[in-house]
Structure formats: C-alpha cells, structure tokens
Design a protein around this motif. Sequence first.
Motif, PDB file in Angstrom:
ATOM      1  N   SER A 138     -10.656 -66.588 -36.395  1.00 14.73           N
ATOM      2  CA  SER A 138     -10.099 -66.418 -35.058  1.00 14.73           C
ATOM      3  C   SER A 138      -9.483 -67.717 -34.560  1.00 14.73           C
ATOM      4  O   SER A 138      -8.676 -67.710 -33.620  1.00 14.73           O
ATOM      5  CB  SER A 138     -11.185 -65.962 -34.086  1.00 14.73           C
ATOM      6  OG  SER A 138     -12.229 -66.932 -34.010  1.00 14.73           O
ATOM      7  N   PRO A 148      -6.773 -59.447 -25.092  1.00 11.61           N
ATOM      8  CA  PRO A 148      -7.390 -59.844 -26.368  1.00 11.61           C
ATOM      9  C   PRO A 148      -6.355 -60.306 -27.390  1.00 11.61           C
ATOM     10  O   PRO A 148      -5.176 -59.939 -27.311  1.00 11.61           O
ATOM     11  CB  PRO A 148      -8.074 -58.563 -26.830  1.00 11.61           C
ATOM     12  CG  PRO A 148      -7.259 -57.464 -26.239  1.00 11.61           C
ATOM     13  CD  PRO A 148      -6.811 -57.981 -24.893  1.00 11.61           C
ATOM     14  N   PHE A 190     -14.614 -63.456 -35.900  1.00 18.49           N
ATOM     15  CA  PHE A 190     -14.894 -63.903 -34.543  1.00 18.49           C
ATOM     16  C   PHE A 190     -16.385 -64.179 -34.397  1.00 18.49           C
ATOM     17  O   PHE A 190     -17.191 -63.265 -34.254  1.00 18.49           O
ATOM     18  CB  PHE A 190     -14.440 -62.852 -33.524  1.00 18.49           C
ATOM     19  CG  PHE A 190     -12.959 -62.847 -33.274  1.00 18.49           C
ATOM     20  CD1 PHE A 190     -12.438 -63.353 -32.092  1.00 18.49           C
ATOM     21  CD2 PHE A 190     -12.082 -62.357 -34.229  1.00 18.49           C
ATOM     22  CE1 PHE A 190     -11.063 -63.351 -31.857  1.00 18.49           C
ATOM     23  CE2 PHE A 190     -10.713 -62.355 -34.013  1.00 18.49           C
ATOM     24  CZ  PHE A 190     -10.192 -62.859 -32.823  1.00 18.49           C
ATOM     25  N   TYR A 229     -15.473 -68.204 -23.180  1.00 17.13           N
ATOM     26  CA  TYR A 229     -15.783 -66.835 -23.600  1.00 17.13           C
ATOM     27  C   TYR A 229     -15.758 -66.773 -25.121  1.00 17.13           C
ATOM     28  O   TYR A 229     -14.868 -67.356 -25.752  1.00 17.13           O
ATOM     29  CB  TYR A 229     -14.739 -65.843 -23.060  1.00 17.13           C
ATOM     30  CG  TYR A 229     -14.977 -65.383 -21.646  1.00 17.13           C
ATOM     31  CD1 TYR A 229     -15.621 -64.181 -21.401  1.00 17.13           C
ATOM     32  CD2 TYR A 229     -14.549 -66.139 -20.566  1.00 17.13           C
ATOM     33  CE1 TYR A 229     -15.824 -63.735 -20.097  1.00 17.13           C
ATOM     34  CE2 TYR A 229     -14.747 -65.709 -19.260  1.00 17.13           C
ATOM     35  CZ  TYR A 229     -15.387 -64.501 -19.031  1.00 17.13           C
ATOM     36  OH  TYR A 229     -15.597 -64.065 -17.753  1.00 17.13           O
ATOM     37  N   ARG A 230     -16.715 -66.064 -25.700  1.00 14.00           N
ATOM     38  CA  ARG A 230     -16.740 -65.906 -27.146  1.00 14.00           C
ATOM     39  C   ARG A 230     -17.024 -64.444 -27.500  1.00 14.00           C
ATOM     40  O   ARG A 230     -17.781 -63.755 -26.819  1.00 14.00           O
ATOM     41  CB  ARG A 230     -17.806 -66.813 -27.783  1.00 14.00           C
ATOM     42  CG  ARG A 230     -17.459 -68.304 -27.736  1.00 14.00           C
ATOM     43  CD  ARG A 230     -16.267 -68.616 -28.603  1.00 14.00           C
ATOM     44  NE  ARG A 230     -15.887 -70.024 -28.571  1.00 14.00           N
ATOM     45  CZ  ARG A 230     -14.930 -70.527 -27.800  1.00 14.00           C
ATOM     46  NH1 ARG A 230     -14.276 -69.729 -26.973  1.00 14.00           N
ATOM     47  NH2 ARG A 230     -14.620 -71.802 -27.840  1.00 14.00           N
ATOM     48  N   ASP A 231     -16.414 -64.036 -28.603  1.00 12.74           N
ATOM     49  CA  ASP A 231     -16.583 -62.674 -29.104  1.00 12.74           C
ATOM     50  C   ASP A 231     -17.608 -62.727 -30.231  1.00 12.74           C
ATOM     51  O   ASP A 231     -17.260 -62.901 -31.393  1.00 12.74           O
ATOM     52  CB  ASP A 231     -15.231 -62.158 -29.614  1.00 12.74           C
ATOM     53  CG  ASP A 231     -15.145 -60.640 -29.620  1.00 12.74           C
ATOM     54  OD1 ASP A 231     -16.129 -59.993 -29.229  1.00 12.74           O
ATOM     55  OD2 ASP A 231     -14.093 -60.114 -30.013  1.00 12.74           O
ATOM     56  N   PRO A 265     -16.224 -59.794 -25.409  1.00 12.27           N
ATOM     57  CA  PRO A 265     -16.550 -61.211 -25.219  1.00 12.27           C
ATOM     58  C   PRO A 265     -17.537 -61.423 -24.087  1.00 12.27           C
ATOM     59  O   PRO A 265     -17.572 -60.657 -23.122  1.00 12.27           O
ATOM     60  CB  PRO A 265     -15.196 -61.836 -24.883  1.00 12.27           C
ATOM     61  CG  PRO A 265     -14.421 -60.731 -24.251  1.00 12.27           C
ATOM     62  CD  PRO A 265     -14.848 -59.481 -24.975  1.00 12.27           C
ATOM     63  N   ALA A 303     -11.170 -69.093 -24.859  1.00 11.93           N
ATOM     64  CA  ALA A 303     -11.686 -67.738 -25.073  1.00 11.93           C
ATOM     65  C   ALA A 303     -11.285 -67.232 -26.448  1.00 11.93           C
ATOM     66  O   ALA A 303     -10.165 -67.462 -26.904  1.00 11.93           O
ATOM     67  CB  ALA A 303     -11.149 -66.792 -23.997  1.00 11.93           C
ATOM     68  N   THR A 304     -12.223 -66.577 -27.110  1.00 13.31           N
ATOM     69  CA  THR A 304     -11.881 -65.825 -28.321  1.00 13.31           C
ATOM     70  C   THR A 304     -12.285 -64.379 -28.071  1.00 13.31           C
ATOM     71  O   THR A 304     -13.430 -64.096 -27.743  1.00 13.31           O
ATOM     72  CB  THR A 304     -12.604 -66.363 -29.579  1.00 13.31           C
ATOM     73  OG1 THR A 304     -14.013 -66.213 -29.425  1.00 13.31           O
ATOM     74  CG2 THR A 304     -12.275 -67.829 -29.807  1.00 13.31           C
ATOM     75  N   TYR A 305     -11.317 -63.509 -28.191  1.00 13.31           N
ATOM     76  CA  TYR A 305     -11.524 -62.109 -27.809  1.00 13.31           C
ATOM     77  C   TYR A 305     -10.632 -61.276 -28.712  1.00 13.31           C
ATOM     78  O   TYR A 305      -9.418 -61.347 -28.650  1.00 13.31           O
ATOM     79  CB  TYR A 305     -11.173 -61.954 -26.326  1.00 13.31           C
ATOM     80  CG  TYR A 305     -11.213 -60.558 -25.747  1.00 13.31           C
ATOM     81  CD1 TYR A 305     -11.790 -59.485 -26.431  1.00 13.31           C
ATOM     82  CD2 TYR A 305     -10.680 -60.321 -24.494  1.00 13.31           C
ATOM     83  CE1 TYR A 305     -11.810 -58.218 -25.883  1.00 13.31           C
ATOM     84  CE2 TYR A 305     -10.699 -59.057 -23.925  1.00 13.31           C
ATOM     85  CZ  TYR A 305     -11.268 -58.001 -24.631  1.00 13.31           C
ATOM     86  OH  TYR A 305     -11.285 -56.753 -24.079  1.00 13.31           O
TER      87      TYR A 305
END
Length: 346
Positions: A138, A148, A190, A229-231, A265, A303-305
Amino acid sequence: MLNSKVPNPDAVYLITGAVGFVGYYLSKTLLKQNCKVIGVDNLNDYYDINLKYSRLNDLSTYKNFTLFKTDLADKEAIASLFENYRPNVVVNLAAQAGVRYSIENPDVYIQSNMVGFHNILEACRLYPVEHLIYASSSSVYGANKKVPFEETDVVDNPVSLYAATKKSNELMAHTYSHLYNIPTTGLRFFTVYGPMGRPDMAYFGFTDKYFAKEPIKIFNNGDFENDLYRDFTYIDDIVKGIVGLLHHYDKENLYNVYNIGNNQPVKLMEFIHTLEKCLSNALGEKVEFIKEFEPFKKGDVPATYASTDKLHAAIGFKPETSLQEGLQKFADWYVSYYIEKTEKIN
C-alpha cells in the motif's frame, strides 16, 4: 465465492519468504490441503530469528514441505531451484520490509527487492510458470489524499525507498508479462497483523514495550482530530485472498495489480485502545500503555485505506475478521508464546 479451483494438490507451489509472516500462513494453508510447497527464505536477522525458526519448525512437520535457505539475490541458486522443481505457481513474498528501515539501510532494499525480484522474473521466463504472484505494498500510494486508494490511482510519487522498490516491482512485472506472456499479479498489502506476526510492526512493538514497562512512541503529534488512519488486515483474510488468486488470472490481460486490505480504516488511537482491551482480556488485568506522542515520521502517510472492489469482483474477496477479534487472537498468542512460556521456564 473464492475461486473453487484452488489450491491444486497436483501443483508445485514455490513460496519465497516462506517462513516470513504471510509466507508461513500461506505455506501452512497449502500444506494442510496436501499441496507440495517449495519454500525459499534466507532467514535473516532483521527481526527475532527465534520466531522465524518457530514458524519453520511447524512447517517442517509436513512431508510435502521443503525449505531452501537461499537469498533471492543469488541468481544461480534461484535458477537451479526452478530447473529442479519446475513450480507451477510462484508466490514471491520475500522482500526487505519496513518503511523506516529503508531510510537507515537502503542497500539491502535494492538487493532483496530489486535484484532478487529480477532473478525471480528471469527464472519464470526461463522455466515458464502458470502464474507469478508477488507482494507489492500500500506504500506505493505515497501521500495520496484521495481515499479509498484504488488500483487506477497514479502512483508515481513514492515517499520512501521501500515504496519505490515496490512500485518498481510492478513495473518490472508489467514488462515481463508484456514481453514473455508471464501471468503476473501484484498484491498491495494493507498493514497485515496477527499471531506470529512481524515484531517490527507497531502493534507488536507496543506489546513488547508494555511488558518491558517502557513507553510507546506514537507518531501522530498527539493530534487526535487528525490522527493517522490505517487499514489493518488480519492474516487469515490475506491468505484467503492469495489462495483465491493462485490459479486465477485474466488471459486477455496477463498483468494485474490488486489492493488486498480490510476496507475499514481505523484511527491509530482507536487501534491502540483496542489492543489495550485485548491484552487486558488475555492477562485478566487492566492494561494501559505509557504513551509518548511524537511528530509524524518522514515516509509515513496520513491514511491507508483500500478499495477492494477489484479483488472482490475477481474472486469474491471479502475480509471477515473484525479488529477486536483479530487483535484478541494476537494478544492471546503473545501471552502464551512469550509470557506464559517464560514463566514456566522461571
């Protein structure tokens, strides 16, 4: 529904990074279904080597498993493995992981992630395979603010060398698919977590710090409104996705890339509070981390989404493990593996 054709007990699966976190669970899943697995791993000491040997000892109980302690950068050794075993499907999970470590030690990323992957591609060219699946990340999305993240997004601006090597892997795979008709599938992972995971991951490190009675460092500047933010994706969901893709590819488009994540996320602080609760449950006593807040780190993204629509359309991929459930399994394993075992010895 996931692809019903997989796995195939008559196929030979070559898995690099076989005693790494994802490689171990994938190998075990295939071995449980009587598949033949050829594992490749250099067993480096990037993190606790004892954990790698615990995974290896478990896999070694299966008669259909063979491990070769080999570095992907050893071109002759990789070619010899392909020549001798003629794998049907290759899953390349071996790589030097970690965004921050790539800033400290860039050379190892070039050797493992670039030279090593090139050697895998060359071996697939010389000894044709049905399918090559490989780990992307990711992190290729860089500081992309559109969420996303979708596979069609432009990913030309990596913010770490690790991300740059993973994007390079995708480009290299595209070239080999185009020139030599090799079906290749890149998986943009992710934040994978779970029991027997990587100790360099935040959730594992936080737990280590708690038992060492040390503070955890949280790189969000103490800004809860604009938290990272994390997925987070549980390991079982990741493995189901990989298994569903082993024999699945588009004959009209041999090159493909998929997001493989949770599509839900959570804020970093929510993740930390959930981990505290799960450790409290595992220990039967209240757990609260000592927290130190620090500035955002270079190379980290806000953020990873993941959008997982493409993977769902291909194989019916749908993560099923909630954050609470997944972290509870991790906490229970950690207490059993590290704490209770230590208490028995003492």
